[in-house]
Scaffold this motif. Sequence first.
Motif, mmCIF file in Angstrom:
data_model
loop_
_atom_site.group_PDB
_atom_site.id
_atom_site.type_symbol
_atom_site.label_atom_id
_atom_site.label_comp_id
_atom_site.label_asym_id
_atom_site.label_seq_id
_atom_site.Cartn_x
_atom_site.Cartn_y
_atom_site.Cartn_z
ATOM 1 N N ALA A 10 -30.436 9.569 26.191
ATOM 2 C CA ALA A 10 -31.625 8.777 25.904
ATOM 3 C C ALA A 10 -32.794 9.658 25.481
ATOM 4 C CB ALA A 10 -32.002 7.944 27.127
ATOM 5 N N LYS A 11 -32.997 10.777 26.175
ATOM 6 C CA LYS A 11 -34.092 11.689 25.821
ATOM 7 C C LYS A 11 -33.866 12.330 24.456
ATOM 8 C CE LYS A 11 -35.188 12.828 30.634
ATOM 9 N NZ LYS A 11 -35.103 13.861 31.706
ATOM 10 N N LEU A 12 -32.635 12.690 24.181
ATOM 11 C CA LEU A 12 -32.322 13.305 22.893
ATOM 12 C C LEU A 12 -32.550 12.321 21.750
ATOM 13 C CD1 LEU A 12 -29.285 15.578 22.162
ATOM 14 C CD2 LEU A 12 -29.854 13.746 20.584
ATOM 15 N N LEU A 13 -32.100 11.084 21.917
ATOM 16 C CA LEU A 13 -32.290 10.083 20.875
ATOM 17 C C LEU A 13 -33.771 9.800 20.646
ATOM 18 C CD1 LEU A 13 -29.453 7.544 21.799
ATOM 19 C CD2 LEU A 13 -29.416 9.279 20.002
ATOM 20 N N ALA A 14 -34.526 9.731 21.726
ATOM 21 C CA ALA A 14 -35.964 9.492 21.597
ATOM 22 C C ALA A 14 -36.639 10.648 20.864
ATOM 23 C CB ALA A 14 -36.582 9.300 22.979
ATOM 24 N N ALA A 15 -36.237 11.879 21.188
ATOM 25 C CA ALA A 15 -36.821 13.057 20.537
ATOM 26 C C ALA A 15 -36.483 13.109 19.052
ATOM 27 C CB ALA A 15 -36.337 14.330 21.229
ATOM 28 N N SER A 16 -35.336 12.542 18.698
ATOM 29 C CA SER A 16 -34.907 12.519 17.288
ATOM 30 C C SER A 16 -35.349 11.248 16.571
ATOM 31 C CB SER A 16 -33.381 12.642 17.207
ATOM 32 O OG SER A 16 -32.931 13.863 17.752
ATOM 33 N N SER A 17 -36.122 10.391 17.270
ATOM 34 C CA SER A 17 -36.599 9.116 16.714
ATOM 35 C C SER A 17 -35.446 8.221 16.261
ATOM 36 C CB SER A 17 -37.577 9.358 15.554
ATOM 37 O OG SER A 17 -38.703 10.079 15.986
ATOM 38 N N VAL A 18 -34.369 8.239 17.041
ATOM 39 C CA VAL A 18 -33.220 7.378 16.768
ATOM 40 C C VAL A 18 -33.348 6.113 17.614
ATOM 41 C CG1 VAL A 18 -30.715 7.128 16.939
ATOM 42 C CG2 VAL A 18 -31.696 9.301 16.199
ATOM 43 N N GLU A 19 -33.411 4.965 16.958
ATOM 44 C CA GLU A 19 -33.516 3.710 17.685
ATOM 45 C C GLU A 19 -32.241 3.448 18.474
ATOM 46 O OE1 GLU A 19 -34.580 0.422 15.253
ATOM 47 O OE2 GLU A 19 -36.420 1.363 14.492
ATOM 48 N N HIS A 20 -32.402 2.939 19.690
ATOM 49 C CA HIS A 20 -31.249 2.647 20.531
ATOM 50 C C HIS A 20 -31.619 1.559 21.533
ATOM 51 C CE1 HIS A 20 -33.595 5.830 22.496
ATOM 52 N NE2 HIS A 20 -33.147 5.364 23.653
ATOM 53 N N ASP A 21 -30.595 0.896 22.053
ATOM 54 C CA ASP A 21 -30.798 -0.183 23.007
ATOM 55 C C ASP A 21 -29.963 0.075 24.251
ATOM 56 O OD1 ASP A 21 -32.416 -1.886 21.257
ATOM 57 O OD2 ASP A 21 -30.552 -2.163 20.124
ATOM 58 N N MET A 22 -30.453 -0.393 25.388
ATOM 59 C CA MET A 22 -29.688 -0.331 26.627
ATOM 60 C C MET A 22 -28.985 -1.668 26.836
ATOM 61 S SD MET A 22 -30.252 2.726 27.628
ATOM 62 C CE MET A 22 -29.331 2.551 29.165
ATOM 63 N N ARG A 23 -27.668 -1.616 27.034
ATOM 64 C CA ARG A 23 -26.870 -2.807 27.324
ATOM 65 C C ARG A 23 -26.090 -2.523 28.593
ATOM 66 N NH1 ARG A 23 -27.965 -7.313 24.275
ATOM 67 N NH2 ARG A 23 -25.794 -7.988 24.547
ATOM 68 N N GLY A 24 -26.662 -2.891 29.738
ATOM 69 C CA GLY A 24 -26.038 -2.535 31.005
ATOM 70 C C GLY A 24 -26.045 -1.027 31.180
ATOM 71 N N ASN A 25 -24.851 -0.437 31.332
ATOM 72 C CA ASN A 25 -24.743 1.012 31.494
ATOM 73 C C ASN A 25 -24.540 1.743 30.163
ATOM 74 O OD1 ASN A 25 -24.930 0.872 34.337
ATOM 75 N ND2 ASN A 25 -22.737 0.409 34.506
#
Length: 296
Positions: free
Chosen positions: A261-276
């Motif tokens: 999650a931190k890596l994706l945020a640092a790379s400005s990659v959009e992502h969603d949490m779906r449960g685990n």
Amino acid sequence: MTETMPAGPHSLDHLVLPTASLDVARARLVSLGFVVAPTGIHPFGTENCCVFLEDSTYLEPLAVGNAQAAAKAIADGNVFVARDRAYRDERGNEGFSALVLGTENANADHMRYVEAGLSAGDMLSFSRVFADTAGKSDTASFKLAFASGAGAKDAFLFACERINAPKVDRTALQIHPNGATGIIEVVAVSEKPSEQHRLISIAARSPTAGQGSTAFGLPNATLTLLDPVAFEARFGIPAGAPSELRFAGVVFSVRHADTVAKLLAASSVEHDMRGNDIVVRPAPGQGAAFIFREIA
């Protein structure tokens, strides 16, 4: 008569992800926290930049590096290149076209596919140079047998026998900043999933868990077949245009979800949490939904 071979289902070997540009694929995969191998050149016009994982599976982003050589290969009956062209003509230059199964006897698999009326064409044998991050290279050789359902242009499966494994050290290529260690599930979508059971069962030598089941057990992963409604409900992503069979998602095991999650945020990659699960939608150079799941 079919040649004898070890009993049981085939293992997942790798996934083929068509892309318009290896440069775009490399940049996208790096932004997702993967280490990407040097470019590999096929002798029939295509090229790849693979992502190797600790569980011995890998991703194969595939581009057309030499259009003239690819056209000649298709004219000569090369099923691998022909199916890549058919996929691009039908779905465009970005996607997820093939699931590859490891085998110890591609000849026997080809005979099984022919006898079942599921062969996608002639077998293919080839070699290419493989290089590690230190620049050491060796020759990798393969023999492939292809399976496909009638009229299905969006997906195919093939068995891959490694005739010669390159004697190079892949360790540095298997340690990824996102902590990915392997592929634990591949997700396919079909308008009529039950009609694809026979193809998948025979190609992988893996029956479903039971009547009405959507899961096919491989020794190292699960292949899950969903209808579009179930796919969207699970991942929050539209399944896309109707298809008899289309590979749509890859679930990776990772050591720590918060690292991803931190890596994706640092790379400005959009992502969603779906449960685990951490879900990243398809993008140019990625080809499919990538789902990251922490495995204790």
